[in-house]
Motif scaffolding. Sequence first.
Motif, PDB file in Angstrom:
ATOM      1  N   UNK A  38      44.402  53.237  36.958  1.00 18.73           N
ATOM      2  CA  UNK A  38      45.070  52.753  38.163  1.00 18.73           C
ATOM      3  C   UNK A  38      44.082  52.041  39.068  1.00 18.73           C
ATOM      4  N   UNK A  39      44.513  50.910  39.600  1.00 20.15           N
ATOM      5  CA  UNK A  39      43.744  50.187  40.616  1.00 20.15           C
ATOM      6  C   UNK A  39      44.539  50.247  41.915  1.00 20.15           C
ATOM      7  N   UNK A  40      43.908  50.755  42.960  1.00 19.60           N
ATOM      8  CA  UNK A  40      44.535  50.795  44.281  1.00 19.60           C
ATOM      9  C   UNK A  40      43.795  49.826  45.191  1.00 19.60           C
ATOM     10  N   UNK A  41      44.524  49.015  45.913  1.00 12.16           N
ATOM     11  CA  UNK A  41      43.932  48.047  46.833  1.00 12.16           C
ATOM     12  C   UNK A  41      44.238  48.477  48.261  1.00 12.16           C
ATOM     13  N   UNK A  42      43.214  48.551  49.094  1.00 10.16           N
ATOM     14  CA  UNK A  42      43.397  48.939  50.486  1.00 10.16           C
ATOM     15  C   UNK A  42      43.737  50.397  50.664  1.00 10.16           C
ATOM     16  N   UNK A  82      34.579  62.342  38.507  1.00 10.89           N
ATOM     17  CA  UNK A  82      34.435  61.054  37.847  1.00 10.89           C
ATOM     18  C   UNK A  82      35.712  60.252  37.696  1.00 10.89           C
ATOM     19  N   UNK A  83      36.834  60.750  38.196  1.00 11.83           N
ATOM     20  CA  UNK A  83      38.103  60.030  38.029  1.00 11.83           C
ATOM     21  C   UNK A  83      38.326  58.957  39.087  1.00 11.83           C
ATOM     22  N   UNK A  84      37.612  59.033  40.219  1.00 16.54           N
ATOM     23  CA  UNK A  84      37.772  58.053  41.297  1.00 16.54           C
ATOM     24  C   UNK A  84      36.483  57.264  41.483  1.00 16.54           C
ATOM     25  N   UNK A  85      36.638  55.936  41.477  1.00 14.62           N
ATOM     26  CA  UNK A  85      35.520  55.044  41.799  1.00 14.62           C
ATOM     27  C   UNK A  85      35.965  54.161  42.959  1.00 14.62           C
ATOM     28  N   UNK A  86      35.141  54.077  43.988  1.00 15.32           N
ATOM     29  CA  UNK A  86      35.461  53.273  45.167  1.00 15.32           C
ATOM     30  C   UNK A  86      34.573  52.039  45.162  1.00 15.32           C
ATOM     31  N   UNK A  87      35.203  50.872  45.259  1.00 16.39           N
ATOM     32  CA  UNK A  87      34.487  49.604  45.274  1.00 16.39           C
ATOM     33  C   UNK A  87      34.684  48.948  46.625  1.00 16.39           C
ATOM     34  N   UNK A  88      33.603  48.622  47.291  1.00 15.15           N
ATOM     35  CA  UNK A  88      33.695  47.892  48.555  1.00 15.15           C
ATOM     36  C   UNK A  88      33.734  46.403  48.246  1.00 15.15           C
ATOM     37  N   UNK A  89      34.809  45.743  48.640  1.00 19.57           N
ATOM     38  CA  UNK A  89      34.924  44.323  48.365  1.00 19.57           C
ATOM     39  C   UNK A  89      36.280  43.790  48.765  1.00 19.57           C
ATOM     40  N   UNK A  90      36.415  42.483  48.641  1.00 14.03           N
ATOM     41  CA  UNK A  90      37.646  41.777  48.983  1.00 14.03           C
ATOM     42  C   UNK A  90      38.456  41.567  47.707  1.00 14.03           C
ATOM     43  N   UNK A  91      39.614  42.198  47.617  1.00 11.66           N
ATOM     44  CA  UNK A  91      40.430  42.102  46.403  1.00 11.66           C
ATOM     45  C   UNK A  91      40.861  40.673  46.107  1.00 11.66           C
ATOM     46  N   UNK A  92      40.910  39.819  47.128  1.00 14.96           N
ATOM     47  CA  UNK A  92      41.293  38.428  46.897  1.00 14.96           C
ATOM     48  C   UNK A  92      40.290  37.705  46.008  1.00 14.96           C
ATOM     49  N   UNK A  94      38.396  39.293  43.587  1.00 15.82           N
ATOM     50  CA  UNK A  94      38.066  40.101  42.417  1.00 15.82           C
ATOM     51  C   UNK A  94      39.070  39.882  41.293  1.00 15.82           C
ATOM     52  N   UNK A  95      38.572  39.900  40.069  1.00 21.40           N
ATOM     53  CA  UNK A  95      39.434  39.904  38.883  1.00 21.40           C
ATOM     54  C   UNK A  95      39.690  41.367  38.541  1.00 21.40           C
ATOM     55  N   UNK A 121      48.260  35.868  43.148  1.00 24.42           N
ATOM     56  CA  UNK A 121      47.099  35.892  42.268  1.00 24.42           C
ATOM     57  C   UNK A 121      47.300  36.810  41.083  1.00 24.42           C
ATOM     58  N   UNK A 122      47.898  37.980  41.307  1.00 24.51           N
ATOM     59  CA  UNK A 122      48.132  38.923  40.206  1.00 24.51           C
ATOM     60  C   UNK A 122      49.209  38.419  39.258  1.00 24.51           C
ATOM     61  N   UNK A 123      50.186  37.688  39.774  1.00 27.93           N
ATOM     62  CA  UNK A 123      51.235  37.148  38.908  1.00 27.93           C
ATOM     63  C   UNK A 123      50.655  36.158  37.894  1.00 27.93           C
ATOM     64  N   UNK A 124      49.604  35.458  38.272  1.00 32.24           N
ATOM     65  CA  UNK A 124      48.984  34.506  37.341  1.00 32.24           C
ATOM     66  C   UNK A 124      48.453  35.217  36.101  1.00 32.24           C
ATOM     67  N   UNK A 125      48.085  36.476  36.253  1.00 36.79           N
ATOM     68  CA  UNK A 125      47.513  37.250  35.145  1.00 36.79           C
ATOM     69  C   UNK A 125      48.342  38.506  34.895  1.00 36.79           C
ATOM     70  N   UNK A 126      49.661  38.403  35.095  1.00 36.96           N
ATOM     71  CA  UNK A 126      50.522  39.585  35.091  1.00 36.96           C
ATOM     72  C   UNK A 126      50.505  40.343  33.776  1.00 36.96           C
ATOM     73  N   UNK A 127      50.335  39.633  32.657  1.00 38.33           N
ATOM     74  CA  UNK A 127      50.376  40.300  31.353  1.00 38.33           C
ATOM     75  C   UNK A 127      49.235  41.290  31.166  1.00 38.33           C
ATOM     76  N   UNK A 128      48.215  41.218  32.030  1.00 41.50           N
ATOM     77  CA  UNK A 128      47.088  42.151  31.936  1.00 41.50           C
ATOM     78  C   UNK A 128      47.443  43.532  32.466  1.00 41.50           C
ATOM     79  N   UNK A 129      48.596  43.644  33.143  1.00 40.13           N
ATOM     80  CA  UNK A 129      48.973  44.902  33.785  1.00 40.13           C
ATOM     81  C   UNK A 129      50.276  45.437  33.194  1.00 40.13           C
TER      82      UNK A 129
END
Length: 266
Positions: A38-42, A82-92, A94-95, A121-129
Motif C-alpha cells: 500500500x502507498x499512502x499519500x499525505x 518493518x511494515x511501514x516506511x515513511x518517505x519525505x517528498x512531493x508525491x507529484x 514521484x513515480x 498523473x496516476x491515471x497515466x500509469x493506472x495499470x501499475x496499480x
Amino acid sequence: MAAASLAPRKSLGQHFLLDEAICRRIAAQAGDLAGRHVIEVGPGPGGLTRALLATPAASVVAVEFDSRAVALLAPLAEASAGRLRVIEGDALGLDLATLVPAPRHIIANLPYNVATPLLVGWLRDAAAFERLTLMFQQEVAERIAAAPDTSAYGRLSVLAQWRCRVQLVMSLPPGAFRPPPKVWSAVVVLDPKPEAPDPALFRALERTTAAAFGQRRKMLRGSLKSLGDAEGLLAGAGIDGSRRAETLTVEEFERLALGVLRRVTP
C-alpha cells in the motif's frame, strides 16, 4: 500532534482525519489487502496509516511532504516491525510504482490542493496499480464518477472512466476532519482496467477533453477548432458537430482521441 506542533496548514490543503472508525471504513473499501503493498499519500498525523497497518497488507509506504508529520510518524514506523516506511517528498514528482512491488494499492486522504493533478498523473500509469481508494472534496468525487449528460460530467470523468471502473462509495461531513473543511468529502474507488494503453493515446485524450470541455457551452465544431479541422475530426469519429462535450460518451471521446493521434502519427 500538539507535541510535534502539527497544526494543519491551509497552504498544504491539510484536513486531518483522526476518527479511528472512519479510518477503518476507508481501509476496508480497498478490499482484501493481504499480500498487497500500500502507498499512502499525505498521511499527516497517521490516522489512516494506523488503520492500514491493522490490515493484513504486506507493507505500507507513506509519502509525506510536511517534515513535521514525517517526524511525528517516525515512532510509528519503528514500532511497525518493518511494515511501514515513511518517505519525505512531493508525491507529484514521484513515480509511485517504483516504491513497492506489485500488487500495489494507493489509499489516501488526498490534500485538496493537489488531488486532481495527482489523480491524472496516476491515471497515466493506472495499470501499475490494482486499486486506488482516494478521498476528494465531494464535488471533485462527483465529477470523477459522473455520467454523460449531467452537469458534473467533464474532463476528469472521461479520463478516469476511460482507464478505470469508478465507484463513489462513501461521503463524509466536514465535522469528521480537523479542521473541518467548508465542504463534504467523498471516497472514490478506482479499479484500473488491466490493459495498458499507448501513452500517446492518453495524451491525445487529454488534449481532446481539454479542448472540448474548455468551451463546454460551444458546439463541438467550435470547441475543437484548436485541434485543427474540427469538422474532419468529428466526421472521422462519426459524431455530429452540433453536439456539446457533455453529451459524448467515454467511447466517443476515445474515437476523437484516436483521430487526433492519427494526425500526429503518420
